[in-house]
Design a protein around this motif. Sequence first.
Motif, PDB file in Angstrom:
ATOM      1  N   LEU A 126       0.824  -1.211   0.000  1.00  0.00           N
ATOM      2  CA  LEU A 126       0.000   0.000   0.000  1.00  0.00           C
ATOM      3  C   LEU A 126       0.857   1.259   0.000  1.00  0.00           C
ATOM      4  CD1 LEU A 126      -2.796   1.231   0.022  1.00  0.00           C
ATOM      5  CD2 LEU A 126      -2.773   1.101   2.516  1.00  0.00           C
ATOM      6  N   GLU A 127       1.975   1.202   0.723  1.00  0.00           N
ATOM      7  CA  GLU A 127       2.829   2.385   0.807  1.00  0.00           C
ATOM      8  C   GLU A 127       3.349   2.822  -0.562  1.00  0.00           C
ATOM      9  OE1 GLU A 127       6.299   2.012   3.247  1.00  0.00           O
ATOM     10  OE2 GLU A 127       6.368   4.166   3.611  1.00  0.00           O
ATOM     11  N   LYS A 128       3.552   1.825  -1.440  1.00  0.00           N
ATOM     12  CA  LYS A 128       4.101   2.141  -2.770  1.00  0.00           C
ATOM     13  C   LYS A 128       2.990   2.410  -3.778  1.00  0.00           C
ATOM     14  CE  LYS A 128       8.043  -0.948  -2.144  1.00  0.00           C
ATOM     15  NZ  LYS A 128       8.402  -2.350  -2.419  1.00  0.00           N
ATOM     16  N   GLN A 129       1.781   2.032  -3.453  1.00  0.00           N
ATOM     17  CA  GLN A 129       0.693   2.107  -4.438  1.00  0.00           C
ATOM     18  C   GLN A 129       0.073   3.498  -4.490  1.00  0.00           C
ATOM     19  OE1 GLN A 129      -2.336  -1.064  -4.119  1.00  0.00           O
ATOM     20  NE2 GLN A 129      -2.025  -1.135  -6.326  1.00  0.00           N
ATOM     21  N   GLU A 130      -0.126   3.994  -5.705  1.00  0.00           N
ATOM     22  CA  GLU A 130      -0.777   5.295  -5.881  1.00  0.00           C
ATOM     23  C   GLU A 130      -2.252   5.169  -5.500  1.00  0.00           C
ATOM     24  OE1 GLU A 130       0.594   8.112  -6.718  1.00  0.00           O
ATOM     25  OE2 GLU A 130       2.584   7.238  -7.039  1.00  0.00           O
ATOM     26  N   LEU A 131      -2.780   6.230  -4.917  1.00  0.00           N
ATOM     27  CA  LEU A 131      -4.208   6.221  -4.547  1.00  0.00           C
ATOM     28  C   LEU A 131      -5.094   5.995  -5.767  1.00  0.00           C
ATOM     29  CD1 LEU A 131      -4.784   8.920  -1.823  1.00  0.00           C
ATOM     30  CD2 LEU A 131      -5.418   6.497  -1.762  1.00  0.00           C
ATOM     31  N   GLU A 132      -4.592   6.451  -6.908  1.00  0.00           N
ATOM     32  CA  GLU A 132      -5.332   6.280  -8.155  1.00  0.00           C
ATOM     33  C   GLU A 132      -5.624   4.801  -8.428  1.00  0.00           C
ATOM     34  OE1 GLU A 132      -3.927   9.043 -11.446  1.00  0.00           O
ATOM     35  OE2 GLU A 132      -5.181   9.855  -9.831  1.00  0.00           O
ATOM     36  N   GLU A 133      -4.604   3.959  -8.182  1.00  0.00           N
ATOM     37  CA  GLU A 133      -4.772   2.520  -8.410  1.00  0.00           C
ATOM     38  C   GLU A 133      -5.724   1.911  -7.385  1.00  0.00           C
ATOM     39  OE1 GLU A 133      -0.787   1.026 -10.771  1.00  0.00           O
ATOM     40  OE2 GLU A 133      -1.129   0.299  -8.731  1.00  0.00           O
ATOM     41  N   VAL A 134      -5.634   2.407  -6.150  1.00  0.00           N
ATOM     42  CA  VAL A 134      -6.542   1.924  -5.105  1.00  0.00           C
ATOM     43  C   VAL A 134      -7.982   2.207  -5.534  1.00  0.00           C
ATOM     44  CG1 VAL A 134      -7.300   2.246  -2.717  1.00  0.00           C
ATOM     45  CG2 VAL A 134      -4.859   2.317  -3.261  1.00  0.00           C
ATOM     46  N   LYS A 135      -8.197   3.426  -5.984  1.00  0.00           N
ATOM     47  CA  LYS A 135      -9.532   3.856  -6.369  1.00  0.00           C
ATOM     48  C   LYS A 135     -10.022   3.081  -7.589  1.00  0.00           C
ATOM     49  CE  LYS A 135     -12.184   8.096  -6.816  1.00  0.00           C
ATOM     50  NZ  LYS A 135     -12.879   7.649  -8.019  1.00  0.00           N
ATOM     51  N   PHE A 136      -9.111   2.822  -8.503  1.00  0.00           N
ATOM     52  CA  PHE A 136      -9.451   2.067  -9.716  1.00  0.00           C
ATOM     53  C   PHE A 136      -9.990   0.686  -9.346  1.00  0.00           C
ATOM     54  CE2 PHE A 136      -7.799  -0.639 -13.341  1.00  0.00           C
ATOM     55  CZ  PHE A 136      -8.770  -0.246 -14.249  1.00  0.00           C
ATOM     56  N   MET A 137      -9.290  -0.006  -8.439  1.00  0.00           N
ATOM     57  CA  MET A 137      -9.739  -1.350  -8.043  1.00  0.00           C
ATOM     58  C   MET A 137     -11.087  -1.306  -7.330  1.00  0.00           C
ATOM     59  SD  MET A 137      -6.398  -3.540  -6.927  1.00  0.00           S
ATOM     60  CE  MET A 137      -5.202  -2.303  -6.553  1.00  0.00           C
ATOM     61  N   VAL A 138     -11.246  -0.317  -6.448  1.00  0.00           N
ATOM     62  CA  VAL A 138     -12.520  -0.213  -5.729  1.00  0.00           C
ATOM     63  C   VAL A 138     -13.651   0.126  -6.703  1.00  0.00           C
ATOM     64  CG1 VAL A 138     -13.787   1.090  -3.963  1.00  0.00           C
ATOM     65  CG2 VAL A 138     -11.436   0.381  -3.531  1.00  0.00           C
ATOM     66  N   ASP A 139     -13.366   1.008  -7.653  1.00  0.00           N
ATOM     67  CA  ASP A 139     -14.397   1.419  -8.607  1.00  0.00           C
ATOM     68  C   ASP A 139     -14.851   0.261  -9.496  1.00  0.00           C
ATOM     69  OD1 ASP A 139     -14.622   3.966  -7.698  1.00  0.00           O
ATOM     70  OD2 ASP A 139     -13.318   4.869  -9.210  1.00  0.00           O
ATOM     71  N   VAL A 140     -13.896  -0.482 -10.030  1.00  0.00           N
ATOM     72  CA  VAL A 140     -14.268  -1.576 -10.946  1.00  0.00           C
ATOM     73  C   VAL A 140     -14.850  -2.755 -10.155  1.00  0.00           C
ATOM     74  CG1 VAL A 140     -13.415  -3.254 -12.625  1.00  0.00           C
ATOM     75  CG2 VAL A 140     -12.542  -0.908 -12.667  1.00  0.00           C
ATOM     76  N   ASN A 141     -14.139  -3.195  -9.110  1.00  0.00           N
ATOM     77  CA  ASN A 141     -14.527  -4.423  -8.415  1.00  0.00           C
ATOM     78  C   ASN A 141     -15.767  -4.235  -7.541  1.00  0.00           C
ATOM     79  OD1 ASN A 141     -12.119  -5.137  -9.589  1.00  0.00           O
ATOM     80  ND2 ASN A 141     -11.030  -5.563  -7.685  1.00  0.00           N
ATOM     81  N   LEU A 142     -15.857  -3.089  -6.870  1.00  0.00           N
ATOM     82  CA  LEU A 142     -16.977  -2.894  -5.930  1.00  0.00           C
ATOM     83  C   LEU A 142     -18.083  -2.017  -6.524  1.00  0.00           C
ATOM     84  CD1 LEU A 142     -18.308  -3.199  -3.155  1.00  0.00           C
ATOM     85  CD2 LEU A 142     -16.908  -1.278  -2.359  1.00  0.00           C
ATOM     86  N   MET A 143     -17.750  -0.791  -6.900  1.00  0.00           N
ATOM     87  CA  MET A 143     -18.793   0.101  -7.419  1.00  0.00           C
ATOM     88  C   MET A 143     -19.418  -0.465  -8.694  1.00  0.00           C
ATOM     89  SD  MET A 143     -19.244   2.194  -5.152  1.00  0.00           S
ATOM     90  CE  MET A 143     -20.601   3.001  -5.981  1.00  0.00           C
ATOM     91  N   GLY A 144     -18.590  -1.064  -9.555  1.00  0.00           N
ATOM     92  CA  GLY A 144     -19.115  -1.684 -10.781  1.00  0.00           C
ATOM     93  C   GLY A 144     -20.184  -2.719 -10.453  1.00  0.00           C
ATOM     94  N   THR A 145     -19.936  -3.483  -9.401  1.00  0.00           N
ATOM     95  CA  THR A 145     -20.889  -4.521  -8.999  1.00  0.00           C
ATOM     96  C   THR A 145     -22.193  -3.894  -8.493  1.00  0.00           C
ATOM     97  OG1 THR A 145     -19.053  -5.990  -8.502  1.00  0.00           O
ATOM     98  CG2 THR A 145     -21.159  -6.531  -7.487  1.00  0.00           C
ATOM     99  N   PHE A 146     -22.070  -2.786  -7.743  1.00  0.00           N
ATOM    100  CA  PHE A 146     -23.280  -2.063  -7.317  1.00  0.00           C
ATOM    101  C   PHE A 146     -24.082  -1.599  -8.538  1.00  0.00           C
ATOM    102  CE2 PHE A 146     -21.372  -1.342  -3.025  1.00  0.00           C
ATOM    103  CZ  PHE A 146     -22.470  -1.715  -2.276  1.00  0.00           C
ATOM    104  N   HIS A 147     -23.378  -1.040  -9.529  1.00  0.00           N
ATOM    105  CA  HIS A 147     -24.065  -0.539 -10.720  1.00  0.00           C
ATOM    106  C   HIS A 147     -24.835  -1.667 -11.405  1.00  0.00           C
ATOM    107  CE1 HIS A 147     -20.776   2.804 -10.947  1.00  0.00           C
ATOM    108  NE2 HIS A 147     -21.710   3.084 -10.058  1.00  0.00           N
TER     109      HIS A 147
END
Length: 335
Positions: A128-149
């Motif tokens: 996590l320390e090396k990961q950009e927040l952008e990538e974190v958000k990308f995974m949450v958006d596709v994997n979680l929010m996408g599923t909600f949609h």
Amino acid sequence: MGISPYYVLLLIPILAVFLLVLLYLIARPRPSRIPIKGRHVFITGGSSGIGLAIAHQAAAEGARVSILARNPKRLEEAREAVRLATGVEVNVFSADVRDAKAVSRAVEEAGPIDVLVCNQGVFMPLELEKQELEEVKFMVDVNLMGTFHLIKAALPTMKRRTRETGLPASIALMSSQAGQVGIYGYAAYSASKFALRGLSEALQHEVIADNIYVSLIFPPDTETPGFAEGEQERRPELTNIIAGSSKGMKADDVAKASLNGIKSGRFIIPCNFEGTMIAIATCGLSPQSSFITAFIEVAGASFLRLTALFFQWNWFCTIEKWQTKNSAKLKENTY
Ligand SMILES: NC(=O)C1=CN([C@@H]2O[C@H](COP(=O)(O)OP(=O)(O)OC[C@H]3O[C@@H](n4cnc5c(N)ncnc54)[C@H](OP(=O)(O)O)[C@@H]3O)[C@@H](O)[C@H]2O)C=CC1
Ligand SMILES: CCCCCCCCCCCCCCCC(=O)[C@@H](N)CO
């Protein structure tokens, strides 16, 4: 005189039978069979890997299949591959699951769904320390929010359809074993996949009255284009070692386990032997329709907790060794 102590041994089978009968009576939701043949199966991420394998098998079993993904070229190739293998014409929809409007348009165009498989997913393992927040958000958006949609878009017509046909329907979500246990390198990915569990448990309560069964699928490392592309070489070595505790699988075998679980209306669907063990160790307060599995969960609880603690012990030792080795290397380099 007096009761032989051996009679006490008899108590064990009596208790077991009593427990089995009790669990048979209380296991919920009640078991159900969800037919696939002649029904509309809608699979996101159906142009590659696990999703494509599910599309193949559902088509071979006589389902009407729709797949959704972003890249139109890969969708066409998938359509062609399924047609060649099964003679079935798959409907394809190009949309990004992050776009709620696009998802809702595609779902509307596809027509009422009987089995919704939310399988789209992205994975970028990194500390996590090396990961950009952008990538974190990308995974949450596709994997979680996408599923909600997807669920929000499909649910109203799915409900109408179960009422009209009297047949049960299914909403299946593709999690991961990294959605059951958090491991090194997967902080963001695991968060996006653990979240699907909360969503599923709550949703199952809300849709049971509509005869809809929710399934959560937990594959281990699986040979897919997505896995081959970046993950294996990009993954921190510690992630490779820890994930190696669970045997990798082929996409076809994950698809088979997934479809079998969906057809039996199982809430939790493990895919390999380790997956079955993790599922029992992490059963928590999840719904359970199988009284046999419920029995194993009750009887195996303490033993599996102990096993899990041994796994954690082993993983922490590995991490410690790794870090000692690396800091030694670092010192060497600085002198
Ligand atoms: N392979 C593995 O080791 C494991 C995978 N899983 C899970 O299984 C699922 C499938 O994985 P796998 O088959 O390996 O993945 P692949 O990368 O091979 O395929 C992913 C699929 O999802 C689609 N997709 C990705 N992003 C989006 C988006 N934003 N909108 C719509 N579609 C999208 C891709 O198409 P396109 O790019 O054209 O949009 C593609 O069809 C994922 O949820 C993954 O997390 C779980 C455990 C292990
Ligand atoms: C009680 C007994 C426990 C037994 C063993 C525990 C093993 C845990 C292994 C975790 C593996 C995580 C794989 C992630 C796969 C994935 O999702 C990525 N390939 C990205 O797609």
